[in-house]
Design a protein around this motif. Structure first.
Motif, mmCIF file in Angstrom:
data_model
loop_
_atom_site.group_PDB
_atom_site.id
_atom_site.type_symbol
_atom_site.label_atom_id
_atom_site.label_comp_id
_atom_site.label_asym_id
_atom_site.label_seq_id
_atom_site.Cartn_x
_atom_site.Cartn_y
_atom_site.Cartn_z
ATOM 1 N N GLY A 55 -2.580 -1.126 9.632
ATOM 2 C CA GLY A 55 -1.329 -0.985 8.892
ATOM 3 C C GLY A 55 -1.526 -0.213 7.586
ATOM 4 O O GLY A 55 -0.705 0.631 7.218
ATOM 5 N N ILE A 56 -2.624 -0.508 6.911
ATOM 6 C CA ILE A 56 -2.909 0.204 5.662
ATOM 7 C C ILE A 56 -3.207 1.675 5.972
ATOM 8 O O ILE A 56 -2.854 2.573 5.218
ATOM 9 C CB ILE A 56 -4.061 -0.504 4.907
ATOM 10 C CG1 ILE A 56 -3.522 -1.838 4.347
ATOM 11 C CG2 ILE A 56 -4.626 0.357 3.789
ATOM 12 C CD1 ILE A 56 -4.567 -2.782 3.800
ATOM 13 N N GLN A 57 -3.797 1.912 7.120
ATOM 14 C CA GLN A 57 -4.019 3.299 7.544
ATOM 15 C C GLN A 57 -2.707 3.999 7.896
ATOM 16 O O GLN A 57 -2.582 5.218 7.754
ATOM 17 C CB GLN A 57 -5.032 3.346 8.692
ATOM 18 C CG GLN A 57 -6.440 3.016 8.176
ATOM 19 C CD GLN A 57 -7.436 2.617 9.248
ATOM 20 O OE1 GLN A 57 -7.436 3.159 10.345
ATOM 21 N NE2 GLN A 57 -8.280 1.656 8.933
ATOM 22 N N ALA B 113 0.841 -1.204 0.000
ATOM 23 C CA ALA B 113 0.000 0.000 0.000
ATOM 24 C C ALA B 113 0.872 1.249 0.000
ATOM 25 O O ALA B 113 0.615 2.202 -0.743
ATOM 26 C CB ALA B 113 -0.939 -0.001 1.205
ATOM 27 N N ALA B 114 1.927 1.240 0.806
ATOM 28 C CA ALA B 114 2.802 2.412 0.882
ATOM 29 C C ALA B 114 3.507 2.638 -0.455
ATOM 30 O O ALA B 114 3.577 3.771 -0.957
ATOM 31 C CB ALA B 114 3.825 2.236 2.012
ATOM 32 N N ILE C 106 2.617 1.688 -3.461
ATOM 33 C CA ILE C 106 1.668 2.116 -4.496
ATOM 34 C C ILE C 106 1.308 3.590 -4.299
ATOM 35 O O ILE C 106 1.302 4.381 -5.239
ATOM 36 C CB ILE C 106 0.391 1.248 -4.464
ATOM 37 C CG1 ILE C 106 0.716 -0.200 -4.836
ATOM 38 C CG2 ILE C 106 -0.677 1.815 -5.401
ATOM 39 C CD1 ILE C 106 -0.423 -1.188 -4.561
ATOM 40 N N ASP C 107 1.031 3.949 -3.051
ATOM 41 C CA ASP C 107 0.624 5.318 -2.759
ATOM 42 C C ASP C 107 1.718 6.301 -3.198
ATOM 43 O O ASP C 107 1.456 7.298 -3.873
ATOM 44 C CB ASP C 107 0.344 5.442 -1.250
ATOM 45 C CG ASP C 107 -0.553 6.621 -0.901
ATOM 46 O OD1 ASP C 107 -0.830 7.441 -1.791
ATOM 47 O OD2 ASP C 107 -0.961 6.731 0.275
ATOM 48 N N LEU C 108 2.960 5.997 -2.845
ATOM 49 C CA LEU C 108 4.066 6.887 -3.222
ATOM 50 C C LEU C 108 4.244 6.927 -4.734
ATOM 51 O O LEU C 108 4.392 8.000 -5.320
ATOM 52 C CB LEU C 108 5.362 6.418 -2.557
ATOM 53 C CG LEU C 108 5.473 6.732 -1.061
ATOM 54 C CD1 LEU C 108 6.649 5.971 -0.449
ATOM 55 C CD2 LEU C 108 5.624 8.237 -0.822
ATOM 56 N N ALA C 109 4.235 5.760 -5.355
ATOM 57 C CA ALA C 109 4.454 5.720 -6.808
ATOM 58 C C ALA C 109 3.360 6.499 -7.528
ATOM 59 O O ALA C 109 3.629 7.267 -8.451
ATOM 60 C CB ALA C 109 4.505 4.275 -7.291
ATOM 61 N N GLN C 110 2.119 6.332 -7.063
ATOM 62 C CA GLN C 110 1.011 7.072 -7.685
ATOM 63 C C GLN C 110 1.198 8.574 -7.590
ATOM 64 O O GLN C 110 0.751 9.320 -8.437
ATOM 65 C CB GLN C 110 -0.298 6.742 -6.957
ATOM 66 C CG GLN C 110 -0.954 5.489 -7.403
ATOM 67 C CD GLN C 110 -2.353 5.331 -6.803
ATOM 68 O OE1 GLN C 110 -3.074 4.453 -7.204
ATOM 69 N NE2 GLN C 110 -2.745 6.150 -5.848
ATOM 70 N N SER C 111 1.858 8.999 -6.492
ATOM 71 C CA SER C 111 2.025 10.443 -6.319
ATOM 72 C C SER C 111 3.293 10.935 -7.017
ATOM 73 O O SER C 111 3.699 12.074 -6.842
ATOM 74 C CB SER C 111 2.041 10.795 -4.828
ATOM 75 O OG SER C 111 3.255 10.376 -4.252
ATOM 76 N N ASN D 225 -1.381 7.497 6.118
ATOM 77 C CA ASN D 225 -0.952 8.651 6.896
ATOM 78 C C ASN D 225 0.464 9.089 6.517
ATOM 79 O O ASN D 225 0.784 10.280 6.501
ATOM 80 C CB ASN D 225 -1.003 8.281 8.387
ATOM 81 C CG ASN D 225 -0.758 9.455 9.309
ATOM 82 O OD1 ASN D 225 0.361 9.937 9.414
ATOM 83 N ND2 ASN D 225 -1.799 9.935 9.970
ATOM 84 N N LEU D 226 1.301 8.116 6.217
ATOM 85 C CA LEU D 226 2.732 8.391 6.024
ATOM 86 C C LEU D 226 3.066 9.004 4.667
ATOM 87 O O LEU D 226 3.873 9.925 4.569
ATOM 88 C CB LEU D 226 3.505 7.073 6.204
ATOM 89 C CG LEU D 226 4.996 7.086 5.875
ATOM 90 C CD1 LEU D 226 5.739 8.097 6.740
ATOM 91 C CD2 LEU D 226 5.594 5.685 6.060
ATOM 92 N N CYS D 227 2.438 8.483 3.615
ATOM 93 C CA CYS D 227 2.982 8.751 2.272
ATOM 94 C C CYS D 227 2.903 10.214 1.859
ATOM 95 O O CYS D 227 3.851 10.753 1.309
ATOM 96 C CB CYS D 227 2.323 7.830 1.253
ATOM 97 S SG CYS D 227 2.833 6.118 1.528
#
Ligand SMILES: Cc1cc2nc3c(=O)[nH]c(=O)nc-3n(C[C@H](O)[C@H](O)[C@H](O)COP(=O)(O)OP(=O)(O)OC[C@H]3O[C@@H](n4cnc5c(N)ncnc54)[C@H](O)[C@@H]3O)c2cc1C
Lengths: 558, 74
Positions: A324-326, A39-40, A42-47, A330-332
């Motif tokens: 964990g997904i939350q 999840a982390a 993917i979130d970073l790569a998407q951004s 929060n982090l990315c």
């Protein structure tokens, strides 16, 4: 291989650094392709941040692990592009029933309000969740997912981290500006860095069985205290995808895990529960003990811990992968702002503060549930049975029955990133709250609020009639988008229609936004990239938004 | 007044977002009160607790109602 599921085998490729003998330097490396690391990444790569994701294995989670994914998690999964796949495959449910001995004593509904895109909960075997995340990860060109890359050693530096990685071709070295550690409950990296996890282990064992059967039980969560078929202990039954049912039997501390896993022990237990005539096949059996504990600080300089590596809970409440997904959610966005030089490094301290606060809440609730289910003294057992005995007739006792307080997101009330309310508001959308969903429509197209917010700061401005917004105000709203940290201003209205040029308008098509966010004409919400409320006002004020934005990114301290 | 049987736990100054929280707060304190006590000591604590709470409630009609419900079905 299971009867209903074939574990994918993902290809290993020799990493470029190893081929060339060089030491690559990357902006972010994530260790662990479990649900949280994926999840982390993917979130970073998407951004737009290039990420390397390392995993020591070449497949998804094996055996019986996570089952229940909560509404808030599904909303995050939507944001990272895997929500639809999970919901399509998963089994949605809203009702839970609790039985004491022979009788039903308590029934709950997870989501009592209509008009949310996602259900209260879905059940889905963890391997599907991971498979869909891997599929999404592999669609992203800037996400370099490396299987069979085991991190052996980590050396933190003031400006980054050096990693020693082992592959089937031998070892190589990687450098990263930032490291996200999502290597699970037994985190080797946490141990190497001598970081403690503190908390308690429950002296109890649980037999977790996945059973394949055709049964027409309703899609509900059923929990038994002291049932006739498993006296003195508790049992949980859940439906998953593919007609696979999850059954948890509490065994007690004395049970021998190796013995209890044997089919000749497991099958009679299941038959006692389901009846002799029910046909079923065993998919997977394991015996677990559980713990509730967390690291004191999820951040160590440039190393950020997330998921089970940072905190663990007992599964009664389904708060493990969900929380964990939350964490990743929060982090990315914080990490990206810091990497882009738009927020100070101290913004990342609030990752640990906010998610530590959430971990405490999750641990508190999971501990309470576990204590209720597995009383530790004769007196506790007495109270527990007294509650269950009264629960059939008396509402107050029903409210005390605790068979797991299922994962709901934490409202980050204590966060220093929140701007406290200056005006009175009703409802639950206070600063720090993850947003409630609402049906909306934009230019004739129906959609959901949570599908349209996120990934950036947004100001939602409630107006009775979008056409009534004057040109000067409209300019001030639109100008927020050109600040160093852009804020997109959107008008939300009960009537819809066109607004001033340059501003989007969302129709509050069921009136739920107005209801859930307690709006009046002018009410303005500032929303974070992770769909949490940062601040709210009774009138639009560009300066106030600027100040709240600075506070939410730690560009200004209150 | 008659005996309250709807959920009634609360604490001054606390705002609850989840309906289950106040009851769970109470239950945890209750179990905590008994931590590390022998069964005999626990029984004594329970007896004292009932006496304290009964005096606090005061209304004997209400207490009778509670005693009746407590005894029925045991
Ligand atoms: C019986 C049971 C039921 C559960 N039910 C639920 C539920 O209903 N809902 C819920 O939300 N949660 C549930 N959980 C919890 C859930 O399974 C975990 O919280 C979740 O898997 C944590 O995800 P993670 O990504 O942090 O860690 P993990 O899933 O443990 O992933 C860690 C990854 O890191 C990799 N790795 C480890 N070390 C290294 C290394 N040195 N180098 C490279 N890679 C490495 C591992 O191979 C693995 O892929 C349950 C757990 C159990 C056991």
């Amino acid at each position: 291989m299971l009867r209903t599921y074939e574990y994918p085998k993902y290809p290993y490729r020799q990493p470029p650094e190893q081929k060339s003998g060089g030491t690559g330097r990357h902006r972010v490396v994530v260790v662990g392709a479990g649900p949280v690391g994926l999840a982390a990444a993917i979130d970073l790569a998407q951004s737009g941040v290039a990420v390397v994701l390392l995993d020591d294995d070449d497949t998804v989670s094996v055996g019986s692990r996570g089952v229940c994914y909560a509404k808030r998690t599904l909303e995050i999964l939507d944001r990272i592009g895997v929500g639809d796949a999970c919901v399509a495959k998963g089994v949605s449910w809203n009702v839970g029933r609790t039985f004491f001995r022979g009788a039903e004593v308590y029934k709950f509904k997870l989501l009592s309000q209509p008009d949310h895109k996602r259900p209260g909960m879905i059940n889905l075997q963890q391997y599907y969740l991971e498979e869909y995340e891997v599929r999404r990860a592999r669609e992203l060109a800037n996400l370099d997912l490396r299987f069979r890359n085991k991190v052996r050693a980590v050396a933190p530096r003031s400006d980054g981290v050096v990693l020693e990685v082992e592959t089937p071709d031998g070892g190589y070295t990687l450098q990263a500006d930032w490291l996200i550690v999502a290597d699970g409950a037994r985190s080797e990296i946490r141990r190497q860095l001598n970081l403690e996890v503190e908390g308690k282990v429950f002296s109890d064992r649980f037999l977790i069985a996945d059973v394949l059967m055709k049964a027409d039980y309703p899609t509900e969560r059923w929990f038994w205290f002291d049932p006739p078929f498993h006296p003195g202990q508790s049992v949980l039954l859940h439906r998953q995808a593919d007609n696979v049912w999850r059954i948890d039997f509490q065994l007690g501390w004395q049970a021998d895990p190796d013995q209890e896993k044997r089919p000749d022990r497991v099958i009679p237990r299941i038959k006692a529960m389901l009846g002799e005539d029910r046909k079923f096949e065993l998919e997977w059996v394991s015996v677990y003990t559980f713990q509730c504990r967390r690291m004191a600080d999820f951040r160590q300089g440039r190393v950020l811990f997330a998921g089970d590596a940072a905190h663990q809970v007992s599964p009664f409440g389904a708060r493990g992968a969900n929380s964990g997904i939350q964490d990743a959610d929060n982090l990315c966005w914080k990490l990206k702002l810091v990497m882009d030089g738009r927020a100070p490094d101290t913004l990342l301290d609030t990752y640990s503060e906010e998610r530590g606060f959430a971990a405490d809440e999750n641990i508190l609730n999971s501990t309470r549930s576990t204590d209720f289910m597995t009383p530790k003294s004769a007196t506790s057992l007495n109270f527990r049975n007294a509650v269950l005995g009264l629960a059939g007739d008396h509402p107050f006792a029903r409210a005390l029955v605790n068979s797991g307080r299922l994962s709901v997101p934490t409202i980050l009330t204590e966060s220093r990133l929140n701007t406290p309310d200056a005006a009175a508001f009703g409802g639950d959308m206070l600063p720090g709250a993850p947003m409630d969903d609402a049906p909306i429509e934009e230019e004739g197209e129906r959609s959901w609020l949570l599908d349209r917010v996120g990934n950036r700061f947004i100001a939602l401005i409630f107006v009775d009639d979008p056409a009534s917004v004057g040109p000067a105000q409209a300019r001030a709203m639109a100008a927020l988008a050109s600040a160093p940290i852009p804020v997109e201003a959107v008008l939300v209205s009960p009537t819809g229609g066109a607004g001033p040029p340059g501003l989007r308008v969302w129709l509050d098509r069921a009136g739920r936004f107005a209801e859930r966010y307690d709006t009046r004409a002018g009410t303005t919400y500032l929303v974070r990239p992770d769909q949490h409320v940062a601040a709210r006002w009774r009138a639009f004020d560009a300066q106030a938004i600027g100040a709240a934005l600075a506070r939410a990114t730690r560009n200004a301290e209150p | 007044m008659s005996l309250k049987l709807e959920p009634n736990f609360h604490e001054p100054g606390k705002r609850y977002v989840r309906a289950f929280t106040p009851g769970d707060d109470f239950y945890e304190s209750l179990i905590e009160t008994h931590r590390d006590l022998s069964d005999e000591q626990s029984a004594m604590v329970n007896a004292r607790l009932i006496l304290l709470l009964a005096n606090h409630v005061g209304d004997i009609a209400v207490l009778r109602e509670a005693m009746q419900i407590a005894r029925a079905g045991v």
